[in-house]
Design a protein around this motif. Structure first.
Motif, PDB file in Angstrom:
ATOM      1  N   ALA A 160      39.049  71.133 -10.295  1.00  0.00           N
ATOM      2  CA  ALA A 160      37.860  71.825  -9.785  1.00  0.00           C
ATOM      3  C   ALA A 160      37.732  73.218 -10.401  1.00  0.00           C
ATOM      4  O   ALA A 160      36.631  73.643 -10.769  1.00  0.00           O
ATOM      5  N   ILE A 161      38.848  73.921 -10.530  1.00  0.00           N
ATOM      6  CA  ILE A 161      38.803  75.251 -11.159  1.00  0.00           C
ATOM      7  C   ILE A 161      38.397  75.121 -12.626  1.00  0.00           C
ATOM      8  O   ILE A 161      37.592  75.912 -13.137  1.00  0.00           O
TER       9      ILE A 161
ATOM     10  N   VAL B 272      33.889  75.458 -16.913  1.00  0.00           N
ATOM     11  CA  VAL B 272      32.876  74.812 -17.761  1.00  0.00           C
ATOM     12  C   VAL B 272      31.480  75.208 -17.280  1.00  0.00           C
ATOM     13  O   VAL B 272      30.585  75.482 -18.082  1.00  0.00           O
ATOM     14  N   ARG B 273      31.289  75.270 -15.982  1.00  0.00           N
ATOM     15  CA  ARG B 273      30.011  75.690 -15.420  1.00  0.00           C
ATOM     16  C   ARG B 273      29.677  77.124 -15.836  1.00  0.00           C
ATOM     17  O   ARG B 273      28.537  77.436 -16.170  1.00  0.00           O
ATOM     18  N   GLU B 274      30.664  77.994 -15.828  1.00  0.00           N
ATOM     19  CA  GLU B 274      30.456  79.373 -16.264  1.00  0.00           C
ATOM     20  C   GLU B 274      30.079  79.420 -17.750  1.00  0.00           C
ATOM     21  O   GLU B 274      29.236  80.217 -18.152  1.00  0.00           O
ATOM     22  N   ALA B 275      30.724  78.565 -18.548  1.00  0.00           N
ATOM     23  CA  ALA B 275      30.374  78.514 -19.970  1.00  0.00           C
ATOM     24  C   ALA B 275      28.926  78.070 -20.146  1.00  0.00           C
ATOM     25  O   ALA B 275      28.197  78.617 -20.981  1.00  0.00           O
ATOM     26  N   ARG B 276      28.512  77.101 -19.357  1.00  0.00           N
ATOM     27  CA  ARG B 276      27.122  76.638 -19.422  1.00  0.00           C
ATOM     28  C   ARG B 276      26.166  77.757 -19.002  1.00  0.00           C
ATOM     29  O   ARG B 276      25.097  77.926 -19.590  1.00  0.00           O
ATOM     30  N   ALA B 277      26.566  78.542 -17.992  1.00  0.00           N
ATOM     31  CA  ALA B 277      25.738  79.659 -17.545  1.00  0.00           C
ATOM     32  C   ALA B 277      25.627  80.734 -18.623  1.00  0.00           C
ATOM     33  O   ALA B 277      24.648  81.473 -18.661  1.00  0.00           O
ATOM     34  N   LEU B 278      26.617  80.803 -19.498  1.00  0.00           N
ATOM     35  CA  LEU B 278      26.566  81.756 -20.612  1.00  0.00           C
ATOM     36  C   LEU B 278      25.694  81.254 -21.754  1.00  0.00           C
ATOM     37  O   LEU B 278      25.502  81.948 -22.742  1.00  0.00           O
TER      38      LEU B 278
ATOM     39  N   GLY C 218      51.344  77.610 -16.880  1.00  0.00           N
ATOM     40  CA  GLY C 218      50.538  78.373 -15.933  1.00  0.00           C
ATOM     41  C   GLY C 218      50.562  77.724 -14.567  1.00  0.00           C
ATOM     42  O   GLY C 218      51.321  76.780 -14.314  1.00  0.00           O
ATOM     43  N   ILE C 219      49.699  78.217 -13.693  1.00  0.00           N
ATOM     44  CA  ILE C 219      49.693  77.678 -12.345  1.00  0.00           C
ATOM     45  C   ILE C 219      49.107  76.273 -12.301  1.00  0.00           C
ATOM     46  O   ILE C 219      49.310  75.557 -11.325  1.00  0.00           O
ATOM     47  N   ASP C 220      48.420  75.844 -13.356  1.00  0.00           N
ATOM     48  CA  ASP C 220      47.934  74.468 -13.437  1.00  0.00           C
ATOM     49  C   ASP C 220      49.103  73.497 -13.357  1.00  0.00           C
ATOM     50  O   ASP C 220      49.062  72.521 -12.611  1.00  0.00           O
ATOM     51  N   GLY C 221      50.155  73.767 -14.101  1.00  0.00           N
ATOM     52  CA  GLY C 221      51.338  72.905 -14.063  1.00  0.00           C
ATOM     53  C   GLY C 221      52.084  72.985 -12.742  1.00  0.00           C
ATOM     54  O   GLY C 221      52.659  72.004 -12.283  1.00  0.00           O
ATOM     55  N   LEU C 222      52.064  74.155 -12.107  1.00  0.00           N
ATOM     56  CA  LEU C 222      52.761  74.318 -10.830  1.00  0.00           C
ATOM     57  C   LEU C 222      51.996  73.673  -9.680  1.00  0.00           C
ATOM     58  O   LEU C 222      52.573  72.937  -8.872  1.00  0.00           O
TER      59      LEU C 222
ATOM     60  N   LEU D 214      45.685  82.345 -16.824  1.00  0.00           N
ATOM     61  CA  LEU D 214      46.444  82.167 -15.587  1.00  0.00           C
ATOM     62  C   LEU D 214      46.736  80.685 -15.337  1.00  0.00           C
ATOM     63  O   LEU D 214      47.843  80.321 -14.940  1.00  0.00           O
ATOM     64  N   LEU D 215      45.771  79.847 -15.608  1.00  0.00           N
ATOM     65  CA  LEU D 215      45.962  78.413 -15.388  1.00  0.00           C
ATOM     66  C   LEU D 215      46.918  77.782 -16.395  1.00  0.00           C
ATOM     67  O   LEU D 215      47.665  76.873 -16.041  1.00  0.00           O
ATOM     68  N   ASP D 216      46.910  78.241 -17.645  1.00  0.00           N
ATOM     69  CA  ASP D 216      47.634  77.516 -18.697  1.00  0.00           C
ATOM     70  C   ASP D 216      48.835  78.232 -19.303  1.00  0.00           C
ATOM     71  O   ASP D 216      49.796  77.574 -19.689  1.00  0.00           O
ATOM     72  N   VAL D 217      48.819  79.549 -19.457  1.00  0.00           N
ATOM     73  CA  VAL D 217      49.886  80.212 -20.217  1.00  0.00           C
ATOM     74  C   VAL D 217      50.399  81.496 -19.573  1.00  0.00           C
ATOM     75  O   VAL D 217      50.887  82.389 -20.272  1.00  0.00           O
ATOM     76  N   ALA D 218      50.338  81.626 -18.294  1.00  0.00           N
ATOM     77  CA  ALA D 218      50.684  82.884 -17.633  1.00  0.00           C
ATOM     78  C   ALA D 218      52.175  83.186 -17.636  1.00  0.00           C
ATOM     79  O   ALA D 218      52.577  84.344 -17.636  1.00  0.00           O
ATOM     80  N   PHE D 219      53.019  82.170 -17.642  1.00  0.00           N
ATOM     81  CA  PHE D 219      54.461  82.364 -17.505  1.00  0.00           C
ATOM     82  C   PHE D 219      55.207  81.752 -18.684  1.00  0.00           C
ATOM     83  O   PHE D 219      54.677  80.898 -19.378  1.00  0.00           O
ATOM     84  N   VAL D 220      56.452  82.210 -18.888  1.00  0.00           N
ATOM     85  CA  VAL D 220      57.318  81.660 -19.932  1.00  0.00           C
ATOM     86  C   VAL D 220      58.533  81.051 -19.257  1.00  0.00           C
ATOM     87  O   VAL D 220      59.150  81.681 -18.387  1.00  0.00           O
ATOM     88  N   LEU D 221      58.874  79.845 -19.646  1.00  0.00           N
ATOM     89  CA  LEU D 221      60.076  79.196 -19.131  1.00  0.00           C
ATOM     90  C   LEU D 221      61.275  79.960 -19.671  1.00  0.00           C
ATOM     91  O   LEU D 221      61.427  80.100 -20.891  1.00  0.00           O
ATOM     92  N   PRO D 222      62.134  80.502 -18.786  1.00  0.00           N
ATOM     93  CA  PRO D 222      63.253  81.332 -19.246  1.00  0.00           C
ATOM     94  C   PRO D 222      64.154  80.598 -20.251  1.00  0.00           C
ATOM     95  O   PRO D 222      64.474  79.431 -20.084  1.00  0.00           O
TER      96      PRO D 222
END
Length: 185
Positions: free
Chosen positions: A119-120, A125-131, A101-105, A86-94
């Protein structure tokens, strides 16, 4: 002017002691209370429901600490991957094959947008550490987030960099490679 819960449940009384409003005879003047299915609700049950409504934050409640409940390892990994997409590749530029993704928006909002997306990314990264990701992997992931956050602050050029660098997808790829090398238990 805001209304308190008491004002919602019972009409206000004027200084003279009578009820305010067009009908001074109480609930008869207001008419019945009807629920979404068309059934009449008695005022006593409505008042009782408001008194009993509360949140549970007890330690014996398994869902008290986490809004997502107790997730399995696979569910956490799937959640991390979904947020990264969602953050990086959710949409395609027509008309092109450029994915963003929404990171760019969100990053188009000066400073605040970059702080929010960083922050997101740090939460991922925190979730990865928790794993159980080791320190060297989380350090590399933090480096990706830092580069994305620092360069992303530059107006427009930083947002273009965000679209091309895709720090969150890089971090998920790093995490996935590490998880694939781990023995299954």
């Amino acid at each position: 002017m805001t209304m308190s819960d008491d004002d919602i449940l019972a009409p206000r009384r004027s200084r003279s002691g009578s009820r305010s409003g067009a009908a001074s005879s109480g609930t008869e003047g207001r008419g019945p209370i009807i629920d979404q299915d068309g059934r009449e609700i008695r005022p006593e049950t409505l008042e009782q429901g408001f008194r009993e409504f509360r949140f549970e934050f007890a330690k014996d409640n398994p869902f008290a600490g986490s809004p997502f409940g107790n997730l399995t390892r696979e569910q956490r990994i799937a959640r991390i991957e979904a947020i990264a997409k969602l953050l990086d590749v959710a949409f395609v530029l027509p008309g092109t094959n450029i994915r963003y993704g929404i990171d760019g928006l969100i990053g188009l909002i000066p400073i605040v947008g970059d702080i929010i997306t960083t922050a997101i990314s740090l939460w991922l990264v925190r979730e990865a550490r928790a794993l159980g990701a080791p320190w060297y992997l989380t350090a590399r992931m933090l480096g990706n987030v830092a580069v994305d956050g620092v360069v992303g602050i530059v107006p427009f050029a930083g947002d273009a960099f965000d679209v091309m660098f895709r720090a969150n997808m890089r971090n998920v790829r790093l995490l996935r490679r590490w998880l694939d090398k781990q023995p299954r238990t």
